[in-house]
Write a protein that holds these residues in place. Structure first.
Motif, mmCIF file in Angstrom:
data_model
loop_
_atom_site.group_PDB
_atom_site.id
_atom_site.type_symbol
_atom_site.label_atom_id
_atom_site.label_comp_id
_atom_site.label_asym_id
_atom_site.label_seq_id
_atom_site.Cartn_x
_atom_site.Cartn_y
_atom_site.Cartn_z
ATOM 1 N N LEU A 147 -5.616 8.276 0.188
ATOM 2 C CA LEU A 147 -5.435 7.847 -1.195
ATOM 3 C C LEU A 147 -6.619 6.991 -1.654
ATOM 4 O O LEU A 147 -7.153 7.174 -2.754
ATOM 5 C CB LEU A 147 -4.137 7.049 -1.298
ATOM 6 C CG LEU A 147 -3.548 6.811 -2.686
ATOM 7 C CD1 LEU A 147 -3.145 8.120 -3.324
ATOM 8 C CD2 LEU A 147 -2.345 5.886 -2.578
ATOM 9 N N ARG A 210 3.400 7.808 -10.442
ATOM 10 C CA ARG A 210 2.878 7.911 -9.080
ATOM 11 C C ARG A 210 2.513 6.548 -8.482
ATOM 12 O O ARG A 210 2.293 6.444 -7.269
ATOM 13 C CB ARG A 210 1.618 8.795 -9.061
ATOM 14 C CG ARG A 210 1.900 10.274 -9.200
ATOM 15 C CD ARG A 210 0.602 11.057 -9.419
ATOM 16 N NE ARG A 210 -0.410 10.740 -8.432
ATOM 17 C CZ ARG A 210 -0.499 11.290 -7.220
ATOM 18 N NH1 ARG A 210 0.401 12.192 -6.854
ATOM 19 N NH2 ARG A 210 -1.464 10.964 -6.388
ATOM 20 N N TYR A 211 2.456 5.524 -9.326
ATOM 21 C CA TYR A 211 1.965 4.228 -8.836
ATOM 22 C C TYR A 211 2.830 3.660 -7.715
ATOM 23 O O TYR A 211 2.313 3.174 -6.706
ATOM 24 C CB TYR A 211 1.878 3.229 -9.985
ATOM 25 C CG TYR A 211 1.450 1.859 -9.520
ATOM 26 C CD1 TYR A 211 0.116 1.587 -9.232
ATOM 27 C CD2 TYR A 211 2.384 0.836 -9.329
ATOM 28 C CE1 TYR A 211 -0.286 0.340 -8.779
ATOM 29 C CE2 TYR A 211 1.988 -0.420 -8.878
ATOM 30 C CZ TYR A 211 0.659 -0.655 -8.604
ATOM 31 O OH TYR A 211 0.264 -1.882 -8.143
ATOM 32 N N GLY A 214 2.323 5.462 -4.461
ATOM 33 C CA GLY A 214 0.982 5.163 -3.963
ATOM 34 C C GLY A 214 0.905 3.768 -3.360
ATOM 35 O O GLY A 214 0.270 3.562 -2.319
ATOM 36 N N ARG A 218 -0.224 2.684 0.425
ATOM 37 C CA ARG A 218 -1.365 1.789 0.633
ATOM 38 C C ARG A 218 -0.950 0.493 1.325
ATOM 39 O O ARG A 218 -1.625 0.016 2.223
ATOM 40 C CB ARG A 218 -2.028 1.437 -0.704
ATOM 41 C CG ARG A 218 -2.703 2.589 -1.408
ATOM 42 C CD ARG A 218 -3.556 2.076 -2.565
ATOM 43 N NE ARG A 218 -2.872 1.090 -3.367
ATOM 44 C CZ ARG A 218 -2.034 1.364 -4.363
ATOM 45 N NH1 ARG A 218 -1.778 2.622 -4.664
ATOM 46 N NH2 ARG A 218 -1.461 0.405 -5.054
ATOM 47 N N VAL A 378 7.803 9.426 -1.614
ATOM 48 C CA VAL A 378 6.544 9.904 -1.033
ATOM 49 C C VAL A 378 6.708 11.220 -0.281
ATOM 50 O O VAL A 378 5.763 11.691 0.354
ATOM 51 C CB VAL A 378 5.939 8.843 -0.082
ATOM 52 C CG1 VAL A 378 5.696 7.544 -0.815
ATOM 53 C CG2 VAL A 378 6.835 8.608 1.121
ATOM 54 N N PRO A 383 -1.669 12.697 -1.677
ATOM 55 C CA PRO A 383 -2.597 11.559 -1.691
ATOM 56 C C PRO A 383 -3.986 11.915 -2.187
ATOM 57 O O PRO A 383 -4.805 11.019 -2.412
ATOM 58 C CB PRO A 383 -2.623 11.120 -0.221
ATOM 59 C CG PRO A 383 -2.286 12.341 0.556
ATOM 60 C CD PRO A 383 -1.328 13.122 -0.303
ATOM 61 N N CYS A 387 -4.715 8.510 -8.573
ATOM 62 C CA CYS A 387 -3.611 7.552 -8.520
ATOM 63 C C CYS A 387 -4.126 6.165 -8.902
ATOM 64 O O CYS A 387 -5.241 5.788 -8.542
ATOM 65 C CB CYS A 387 -3.009 7.531 -7.117
ATOM 66 S SG CYS A 387 -1.533 6.509 -6.969
ATOM 67 N N VAL A 389 -4.472 2.263 -8.426
ATOM 68 C CA VAL A 389 -4.484 1.533 -7.156
ATOM 69 C C VAL A 389 -4.352 0.022 -7.319
ATOM 70 O O VAL A 389 -4.490 -0.700 -6.344
ATOM 71 C CB VAL A 389 -5.757 1.859 -6.339
ATOM 72 C CG1 VAL A 389 -5.854 3.332 -6.042
ATOM 73 C CG2 VAL A 389 -7.013 1.362 -7.059
#
Length: 455
Positions: A147, A210-211, A214, A218, A378, A383, A387, A389
């Protein structure tokens, strides 16, 4: 950026090599004072970019160590400035002495993230790419690293640039139509207006949606393991950890405090918190542990609620299920290898996933992994797709979405193209903020404040 900075670019401590990095206009001059090539015909000041020299590092006219100097000429370097990387033997004594020699020669210590900050200010990276650098450094799982690599490659910046271009064209047409009515400007077709607004709005909504997933890939997620005493919470923690992290006994109340352990499950870093069994107790110490358990249940990003499948359901089970009703939670009916007496209807409407496991036998882990991925969103996450971040990027995307919705509302309510134009301009400004075009000094400092020194 008139100074030349120096810092250790590798982790501190013992290692095969340590890399001391210089960046700035005086890098070659400073390096010439602390490094002497073995081949005396070679001169540091004349070294070309993408070349290396072997030699000795010098401090106070004494040989400090031997090693390699790598040379990068501006603008073809990470920061866009002259950069030299001095590779000496690992260990803090040699590396620190080399840094001090560079400082004595005119360098200044680099601040957190200053190398990447200079790369951004010199146009080598966009702000979204710069933010991805720290995510790549701190990635704890393979998908999280992918990602970050996607963002560092500029996928998000390219996606936002596409949406910006659509809005720039739309804003230009609207401005011409509104501000110069006497000119022969073609009327903006309503279908084209709606199509553009819908496309950019859908793109913003997709990025916002999608945050959360993601962020899980992460950063990982805090997971509270909760349940009544002796349902198998500590056994589950030990199974996921791969070793006996928590004490397991048949005695109720064995776990009196929150036990923490980080594990990887399905590519997700999970910070597990094994909590004290939820029950009424007169024991002051156990009562404090239960209070902390309830607090972890409220704070966790995911709850694993464990129930004993070999026992009939109790009032405590009903209360726990109700407490999980509005949270991302998975019900784990444990001890599936024994005769089942638990009434599953207690769990209905409170959990999106119910998984039967036998933690003592190691059974049901594949089903648990799939359930975790689905609840956290997910399971089918790509990925390699663009996205957001950071919270900064998310806030800008939300602002753009709000402005686009206002533009659509103004258009459908018949307020006129001048009102639509104002909203489009607001959306365009939010997208510019997202990718870091004309950012304020405050925004820049906020982005790079989380970086480590040396990057």
């Amino acid at each position: 950026m008139e100074t030349t900075i120096v810092a250790l670019a590798t982790p501190p401590g013992a290692g095969g090599i340590a890399v001391v990095r210089l960046s700035g206009a005086e890098s070659y001059r400073i390096a010439a004072q602390v490094f002497r090539p073995i081949n005396e015909s070679k001169k540091v000041m004349e070294a070309k970019g993408y070349t290396a020299l072997f030699g000795h590092f010098i401090a106070q006219d004494k040989i400090l160590d031997e090693g390699v100097a790598l040379f990068f000429r501006a603008p073809r370097s990470y920061t866009g400035e002259d950069v030299i990387e001095l590779s000496c033997h690992g260990g803090m004594v040699i590396a620190q002495a080399l840094i001090e020699a560079c400082i004595d020669a005119g360098a200044v210590p680099a601040g957190p993230g200053e190398y990447t900050k200079r790369a951004f200010l010199n146009g080598r990276l966009s702000l979204t790419q710069a933010e991805a650098v720290m995510d790549l450094i701190s990635a704890t799982g393979r998908q999280g690293a992918v990602l970050a690599e996607t963002a560092l490659d500029g996928a998000l910046a390219r996606k936002i640039e596409h949406y910006k271009q659509l809005l720039v064209e739309l804003a230009g047409h609207l401005a011409a139509w509104v501000d110069f009515p006497e000119e022969d400007v073609p009327e903006l077709q309503q279908d084209n207006l709606c199509q553009t607004l819908d496309e950019v709005l859908a793109g913003m909504q997709q990025l916002i949606d999608r945050y959360g997933a993601g962020a899980v890939l992460r950063q990982g997620v805090d997971v509270a393991i909760v349940g009544s005493p002796n349902v198998g919470k500590s056994t589950l923690l030990n199974l996921l950890a791969g070793f006996d992290r928590a004490i397991v006994t048949p005695i109720a109340g064995t776990t009196r405090d929150v036990v923490e352990q980080a594990v990887m499950l399905g590519g997700i870093r999970m910070n597990l918190f094994d909590t004290a069994g939820l029950r009424e107790t007169g024991d002051v110490v156990e009562a404090e542990g239960i209070r902390r358990s309830r607090r972890k249940l409220e704070e966790a990003g995911l709850v694993l609620a464990v129930f004993d499948g070999s026992c009939e359901s109790k009032q405590e089970d009903r209360e726990l299920a109700q407490a999980c009703a509005e949270k991302p939670a998975i019900a784990l009916v444990n001890k599936s290898d024994l005769e089942q007496k638990f009434d599953d209807t207690v769990l209905q409407g409170c959990f999106s996933k119910v998984v039967k496991i036998a933690a003592g036998q190691g059974e049901g882990m594949q089903e648990l992994e799939q359930a975790v991925q689905e609840v956290l969103g997910v399971a089918n996450f790509d990925p390699t797709a663009p996205c957001l971040v950071s919270q900064r990027q998310l806030a800008a995307a939300v602002a753009a979405r709000s402005a686009l919705k206002e533009a659509k509302n103004a258009q459908s309510a018949g307020f006129g193209l001048d009102a639509v134009s104002v909203c489009v301009d607001d959306a365009l400004a939010a997208l510019c903020e997202l990718v870091g075009e004309n950012p304020s000094e405050t925004v820049i400092e906020e982005v790079f404040s989380e970086f480590c020194v040396g990057k």
